[in-house]
Design a protein around this motif. Sequence first.
Motif, mmCIF file in Angstrom:
data_model
loop_
_atom_site.group_PDB
_atom_site.id
_atom_site.type_symbol
_atom_site.label_atom_id
_atom_site.label_comp_id
_atom_site.label_asym_id
_atom_site.label_seq_id
_atom_site.Cartn_x
_atom_site.Cartn_y
_atom_site.Cartn_z
ATOM 1 N N ARG A 126 -6.993 1.318 1.911
ATOM 2 C CA ARG A 126 -7.322 2.611 2.189
ATOM 3 C C ARG A 126 -8.190 2.978 3.247
ATOM 4 O O ARG A 126 -8.250 3.088 4.094
ATOM 5 C CB ARG A 126 -6.945 3.833 1.234
ATOM 6 N N CYS A 156 1.527 3.393 -11.489
ATOM 7 C CA CYS A 156 1.348 2.507 -11.107
ATOM 8 C C CYS A 156 -0.058 2.131 -11.726
ATOM 9 O O CYS A 156 -1.340 3.015 -12.688
ATOM 10 C CB CYS A 156 0.419 1.606 -9.686
ATOM 11 N N GLU A 173 -3.582 -2.367 -9.503
ATOM 12 C CA GLU A 173 -3.218 -1.263 -8.081
ATOM 13 C C GLU A 173 -3.292 -0.178 -7.676
ATOM 14 O O GLU A 173 -3.744 -0.443 -6.257
ATOM 15 C CB GLU A 173 -1.748 -1.294 -8.739
ATOM 16 N N ARG A 174 -3.928 0.249 -8.961
ATOM 17 C CA ARG A 174 -4.650 1.503 -7.904
ATOM 18 C C ARG A 174 -6.467 0.902 -7.364
ATOM 19 O O ARG A 174 -6.514 1.926 -6.307
ATOM 20 C CB ARG A 174 -5.129 1.935 -8.686
ATOM 21 N N VAL A 207 2.351 1.646 -3.445
ATOM 22 C CA VAL A 207 0.919 2.052 -4.224
ATOM 23 C C VAL A 207 1.122 3.481 -3.940
ATOM 24 O O VAL A 207 1.186 3.860 -5.477
ATOM 25 C CB VAL A 207 0.065 1.183 -4.623
ATOM 26 N N SER A 208 1.102 4.124 -3.050
ATOM 27 C CA SER A 208 0.493 5.616 -2.295
ATOM 28 C C SER A 208 1.922 6.029 -3.254
ATOM 29 O O SER A 208 1.392 7.142 -4.088
ATOM 30 C CB SER A 208 0.251 5.406 -1.075
ATOM 31 N N TYR A 241 1.105 -0.350 0.241
ATOM 32 C CA TYR A 241 0.292 0.250 0.260
ATOM 33 C C TYR A 241 0.639 0.968 0.112
ATOM 34 O O TYR A 241 0.284 2.208 -0.887
ATOM 35 C CB TYR A 241 -0.672 -0.865 1.128
ATOM 36 N N GLU A 252 -5.684 0.129 -3.745
ATOM 37 C CA GLU A 252 -5.206 1.102 -2.879
ATOM 38 C C GLU A 252 -6.021 1.661 -2.559
ATOM 39 O O GLU A 252 -6.447 2.135 -1.374
ATOM 40 C CB GLU A 252 -4.105 1.796 -3.924
ATOM 41 N N ASP A 280 3.696 5.553 -5.604
ATOM 42 C CA ASP A 280 4.451 5.761 -7.148
ATOM 43 C C ASP A 280 2.434 5.996 -7.838
ATOM 44 O O ASP A 280 2.242 4.666 -8.719
ATOM 45 C CB ASP A 280 4.540 4.318 -7.359
ATOM 46 N N HIS A 281 1.454 7.108 -6.393
ATOM 47 C CA HIS A 281 0.468 6.319 -7.905
ATOM 48 C C HIS A 281 0.076 6.404 -8.643
ATOM 49 O O HIS A 281 -0.705 5.356 -10.117
ATOM 50 C CB HIS A 281 -0.786 7.427 -6.422
ATOM 51 N N ASP A 282 0.327 7.916 -9.546
ATOM 52 C CA ASP A 282 0.293 7.445 -10.578
ATOM 53 C C ASP A 282 0.964 7.464 -12.088
ATOM 54 O O ASP A 282 0.387 6.667 -12.587
ATOM 55 C CB ASP A 282 1.073 8.870 -11.677
#
Length: 227
Positions: free
Chosen positions: A91, A79, A83-84, A72-73, A69, A87, A75-77
């Motif tokens: 979350r 991923c 993965e999102r 992924v948080s 988590y 996330e 490298d959100h953009d």
Amino acid sequence: MGVNQDLSMLALLASASLTVKLVMGLLLIASFMSWWYIFLKMFAVKRAARMAQAFEQEFWNGADLNQMYQRVSRDHDRCGELERIFEAGFREFMKLKNQPGTDAAMMTESSRRAMRAAYQREMDALESHLSFLATVGSVSPYVGLFGTVWGIMNAFRGLANVAQATLAHVAPGIAEALIATAMGLFAAIPAVIAYNRYTYDIDRLANRFESFIEEFSNILQRQAHKK
């Protein structure tokens, strides 16, 4: 009516009427945009499948959920779609887990809803521009046919100005008119093939994402009961 002996493609295009030229220009733009979206969608779908495969391999190999988590948080953009979705669910789960008095069923259901919302956003992005390909695939042949009919009408109207009509008089007009139909098919065929292919690939990704949501919800449910 003069007889045009030059039947090369460029000569036929140059001698076409304004309406037929507009139709061919419209089809050329539609074809160019379709190929642009075809390549964009090809890269997007392949990337989504590759990223989902890599994430699932990491997830089912027993990686630590908190570390996943955090990554992924961060490298959100960059991923992938799956993965999102993970996330969003994790979350929501962590937020409710830290709130006293929240029961396990509510935590699981709320996490599932968060993942479903993220899933819908990702699917909307993956399916973007597919409607354009479908429109080009279904409408372009008719637009090309309109240009052909218009060109043939002009060719026959021109015959009224000659005393004796021969094939040499009407052939150039019909040939330039048929180019519009050819361009309509040239725009439509790749668009239809790409639309069918990408629809199939995105449906497979959707099934994969939905399966993950259900399996991850079960994992979160077990963790919620350990709270």
